[in-house]
Scaffold this active site. Structure first.
Site, PDB file in Angstrom:
ATOM      1  NE  ARG A 328      -4.178  -1.432  -0.023  1.00  0.00           N
ATOM      2  CZ  ARG A 328      -4.274  -2.459  -0.851  1.00  0.00           C
ATOM      3  NH1 ARG A 328      -3.299  -2.806  -1.849  1.00  0.00           N
ATOM      4  NH2 ARG A 328      -5.270  -3.444  -0.910  1.00  0.00           N
ATOM      5  CD  GLU A 357      -2.142   2.922  -6.510  1.00  0.00           C
ATOM      6  OE1 GLU A 357      -3.196   2.562  -7.034  1.00  0.00           O
ATOM      7  OE2 GLU A 357      -1.240   2.517  -5.723  1.00  0.00           O
ATOM      8  CG  HIS A 376      -1.931  -0.941  -7.821  1.00  0.00           C
ATOM      9  ND1 HIS A 376      -2.585  -0.295  -6.973  1.00  0.00           N
ATOM     10  CD2 HIS A 376      -2.030  -2.123  -7.402  1.00  0.00           C
ATOM     11  CE1 HIS A 376      -2.657  -1.099  -5.921  1.00  0.00           C
ATOM     12  NE2 HIS A 376      -2.461  -2.362  -6.265  1.00  0.00           N
TER      13      HIS A 376
END
Length: 640
Positions: A328, A357, A376
């Site tokens: 995270r 993000e 990601h």
């Protein structure tokens, strides 16, 4: 605790089985979970398929105060699937009278097939918040990934029809859990299918960072040939600290061992024997960051771990450390990381996740020459995507089918009469769990917890599932991404390697109260507060409910009487006059308000435990001054 004049006891060892949602076999099943139906003013008891007993609710949200009426029919969906809109795909029709399932982000075909076998599936991608709110009242289940924000407004717009939200992945930051619970909506996720993919991506970033693969690739594509500039470092013989030794962390450790690395790990709940079996040593947080050549982050984002890697922690690291994060983004203070990179404390970083993000295009961290970044991609393999799709589809179908999913992350409702009786004991159980875990020291992990309930009622009449769930919640939730409730408490405890042993003891007390006292004991661990350790080596605390208020009544062998609210300072002192005044003056001088004080002792003029309730968290300087009082032998600050 006073001995009972006549008592009997029964001990139950909890080795909870993994609870998995059943495959879709729907012909003889009820259409909807009765406990997820719309709120009504009068309730009937709620029956769940997990057992014959009625379930309890681990979160005291406002909706619990209202009864829930069983749903006897499902709202009929209108026509066939909506036409595909921009970016959308046709979902396919399922049983005409089945529930409507909205899929708002891409889901693997195998998962869609599971859903189509049960209900009517609509795939509508790239919905704006307004479009989602307009659509949500027509669906019974919603499946999202990380892009769709399921806010309170969405649950309010659903008008009670939305029964299940499925998150295709692990993190549930984009779902308002409190609002989901208040509106009677179960939330499930898919935490296991992408484990290997995330671990592989972590190793890929580790190797790419060490050998400057991304930078060298960009250089040669720019027409350069800079062999000497991109000399890397070897992995073999280096120390890797895995920060978070759960599913992904342990898989990273396994692969790093194969690369010839020495692996250490920090995780307060990882079983030491499981780590040793993999050749991994569990250490404290400070020891891990001070020893490591490489750090691989696999911890959840919680209030405890938010920006845990900051200027202070970077200053304690070995100069030239390298960091990988596929967990995270919020666990790293990104501005502090830039400073650590510029100063050379951190030689390189490889990041798959970010606080925001996508990150800003002008981000100093993303543009830093010693940082390798990916968007990601931790779970982005074909195999993982298919596995996640199947896992979340089965969980959603199981929930709609009246079954309890092992991956539920919020709680079903509880009948008002049960909650009314247990409410103060539910609070007591969670507070005791939160308190006792803060008394544990060292990096070995908690493996065994013993819970003793005393009651005037027959031991077979005391259903402790809700209390056990709340103790588990208090033990695990403060430093974990897990959301503990009656549905998933035993499952989560098993996944964390936590063995719960329950003992019920019948005592002479008022039968009007379901429980007289709760004791929580942890064995085979070190304690931050030696006075909490009993003669048999267990950290032990006890609590009772008095006049509806949860209270701490025993710490180790010392009796106390403390309201479990706010913050607490425990001091072991030489039993002599003036101690309350001295400590009180120190707190007053530092503007810390004292809400109560209690002193318990075993022998007069020997030793005593002073328990002090404070409204504010004292500064380190304040606590240091308390510790400098000559008659105080040890103390600990606890946040309840």
């Amino acid at each position: 605790m006073a001995a009972a004049s006549a008592s009997s006891s029964s001990t139950k060892f909890i080795f909870p089985p993994s609870i998995s949602p059943s495959p879709a076999s729907h012909q003889s099943k009820p259409k909807l979970l009765s406990f997820l139906s719309a709120a009504a003013a009068a309730a009937s008891p709620i029956s769940l398929k997990l057992s014959r007993s009625r379930c309890g609710h681990a979160r005291r949200s406002p909706i619990v105060a209202n009864a829930l009426k069983s749903a006897e029919s499902t709202e009929t969906s209108s026509a066939a699937s909506s036409k595909s809109r921009s970016g959308a795909e046709p979902g396919g029709a399922g049983p005409a009278d089945g529930p409507t399932i909205l899929v708002s982000e891409k889901l693997g075909e195998a998962g869609l097939d599971v859903l189509r076998g049960y209900g009517r599936v609509e795939c509508l991608y790239d919905l704006s918040p307004e479009e989602l709110c307009a659509k949500i009242s027509d669906v019974d289940a919603l499946i999202v990934r990380s892009g769709t924000k399921v806010t309170r407004q969405v649950f309010e717009a659903a008008k009670g029809r939305l029964k299940v939200v499925g998150r295709a992945g692990v993190g549930i930051d984009n779902v308002d859990l409190q609002a989901a619970t208040e509106h009677g909506c179960l939330v499930v996720n898919a935490p296991t299918a992408n484990t290997v993919a995330a671990a592989e991506h972590g190793i890929a970033l580790l190797a790419a960072m060490a050998r400057n693969v991304a930078q060298a690739d960009a250089s040669i594509k720019a027409g350069k040939w800079e062999r000497s500039k991109y000399v890397g470092v070897s992995l073999v013989g280096k120390t890797l600290a895995v920060m978070g030794f759960g599913k992904v962390g342990s898989e990273v450790a396994r692969r790093a061992k194969g690369l010839g690395m020495t692996v250490i790990a920090h995780d307060p709940y990882a079983p030491a024997d499981r780590a040793r079996a993999m050749g991994v040593e569990l250490v404290s947080f400070d020891q891990a960051i001070a020893t490591a050549d490489f750090l691989s982050l696999h911890m959840p984002l919680t209030p405890t771990t938010s920006k845990i890697f900051n200027d202070n922690t970077f200053s304690k690291m070995k100069k030239g450390v390298r960091i990988v994060n596929v967990a995270r983004g919020g666990v790293i203070d990104e501005d502090a990381l830039v400073r650590a990179l510029d100063s050379g404390i951190v030689a390189q970083a490889a990041l798959d996740v970010f606080t925001k993000e996508p990150p800003p295009t002008d981000s100093k961290l993303v543009q830093h020459p010693n940082v390798t970044v990916t968007p990601h991609l931790g779970a982005s393999t074909k195999e993982a995507q298919e596995g996640v799709a199947i896992e979340i589809a089965e969980a959603v179908v199981g929930a709609l089918n009246g079954e309890l999913a092992a991956t539920a992350v919020n709680a079903p409702m509880v009948p008002p009469d049960v909650l009314t009786e247990l409410a103060p004991y539910v609070v007591l159980a969670e507070k005791l769990g939160r308190l006792v875990v803060q008394l544990v020291a060292g990096g070995g992990g908690i493996q065994s917890v013993r819970v003793v309930y005393t009651s005037a009622r027959d031991t077979d009449d005391l259903d402790t599932r809700l209390l056990r769930a709340m103790i588990t919640k208090g033990l695990i939730e403060p430093i974990s991404a897990s959301y503990i409730n009656l549905v998933n408490a035993d499952y989560t405890a098993k996944q964390k390697g936590l063995r719960i042993v329950e003992e019920r003891v019948r005592v002479d007390a008022s039968p009007e109260s379901p429980v007289d006292s709760i004791q929580v004991k942890i064995s085979n661990v070190e304690s931050k507060f030696a006075s909490a350790v009993t003669e048999n080596g267990e950290i032990s605390i006890e609590g009772k409910v008095k006049d509806g208020i949860p209270r701490l009544t025993c710490v180790g062998s010392f009796g106390v009487d403390v309201s479990l609210e706010g913050n607490l300072i425990l001091c072991r002192q030489v039993d002599q006059p003036g101690m309350i005044g001295r400590v009180g003056n120190i707190l007053g001088e530092h503007n810390v308000n004292v809400s109560f004080m209690s002193v318990g002792r075993t022998v007069r003029r020997k030793h005593a435990i002073m328990a002090i309730g404070v409204d504010e968290e004292p500064s380190k300087e304040t606590l240091k001054k308390i510790g400098e009082v000559p008659a105080i032998e040890e103390f600990v600050f606890l946040n309840l």
